[in-house]
Design an enzyme around this catalytic site. Structure first.
Site, short mmCIF file in Angstrom:
data_model
loop_
_atom_site.label_atom_id
_atom_site.label_comp_id
_atom_site.label_asym_id
_atom_site.label_seq_id
_atom_site.Cartn_x
_atom_site.Cartn_y
_atom_site.Cartn_z
N LYS A 192 1.10 3.94 -3.17
CA LYS A 192 0.62 5.31 -3.03
C LYS A 192 1.76 6.32 -3.24
O LYS A 192 1.53 7.41 -3.77
CB LYS A 192 -0.02 5.52 -1.66
CG LYS A 192 -1.34 4.78 -1.49
CD LYS A 192 -2.39 5.25 -2.50
CE LYS A 192 -3.74 4.63 -2.23
NZ LYS A 192 -4.79 5.09 -3.18
N TYR A 220 0.82 -1.21 0.00
CA TYR A 220 0.00 0.00 0.00
C TYR A 220 0.85 1.26 0.00
O TYR A 220 0.64 2.17 -0.82
CB TYR A 220 -0.94 -0.01 1.21
CG TYR A 220 -2.00 1.06 1.15
CD1 TYR A 220 -3.08 0.94 0.29
CD2 TYR A 220 -1.92 2.19 1.95
CE1 TYR A 220 -4.07 1.92 0.23
CE2 TYR A 220 -2.90 3.18 1.90
CZ TYR A 220 -3.96 3.03 1.03
OH TYR A 220 -4.93 4.02 0.97
#
Length: 203
Positions: free
Chosen positions: A160, A156
């Site tokens: 991002k 994650y």
């Protein structure tokens, strides 16, 4: 006024809330639906039958993105705002001292980073004809290198962080023709990204 918008990952959580707000503003919304078992978006469609167009969309698939582009082009020749919201979390537990599933990380990147790129490229001709010419990428503080204090969340956080760079690169590529890109951290929101509603979240 935002006349037309496209929102990915609109099944629930942040995406669904964004779609609801846009609809109350009088915006015509193309909303990407991925989870066929959820009917929250369908219920919203019953409230706004004239201005909500629900589309089956997998941002991880080039074929799916191209099909959605084709459908949108059948309804309009311009889109004011694209909101790239679709994302998955991945396994947030392993540190570098543990076994890490690299294939899962690739799958998260395919959705969280390449998904917005697919959508942005596909809809760019329509966006550049719109009034706002805006791409909004839903990022996260988890993508910040400077603020990072985690030792896990590899998929994650890395996806991002890459999305933030992608946002800057696209912005640099379209700003001279009136386009702009925003990378947005929505805050700690009550989403289902970990499989169930995060009721401890503040927003």
């Amino acid at each position: 006024m935002i006349r037309t918008a496209c929102v990915t990952g609109a099944d629930r959580g942040v995406g669904l809330s964004i779609v609801r707000e846009l609809l109350t503003m009088g915006t015509y919304v193309f909303a990407g639906k991925y989870n066929g078992d959820l009917n929250l978006l369908d219920k919203l469609g019953e409230e706004f039958p004239e201005t909500l167009h629900i589309l089956e969309l997998d941002v991880g698939s080039e074929d799916s993105v191209n099909e959605v582009k084709k459908i949108i082009c059948e309804h309009t020749d311009q889109v004011d705002v694209l909101i790239n919201n679709a994302a998955i979390l991945g396994d947030i537990r392993p540190t570098v001292l543990d076994s890490i599933d690299l294939k899962e990380i690739q799958a998260v990147f395919n959705i969280n980073t390449l998904g917005p790129l697919r959508m942005s490229q596909a809809l760019l001709p329509l966006l550049l004809k719109g009034e706002r010419k805006l791409i909004a990428n839903i990022s996260s503080e988890a993508g910040s290198i400077e603020a990072c204090d985690r030792a896990s969340w590899f998929a994650y956080c890395m996806s991002k962080s890459a999305l933030n760079m992608e946002s800057q690169l696209i912005h640099n590529g379209i700003k001279d023709v009136g386009g702009q890109v925003l990378a947005i951290h929505p805050g700690w929101v009550q989403t289902y990204m970990q499989g169930q509603l995060d009721e401890n979240a503040l927003l």
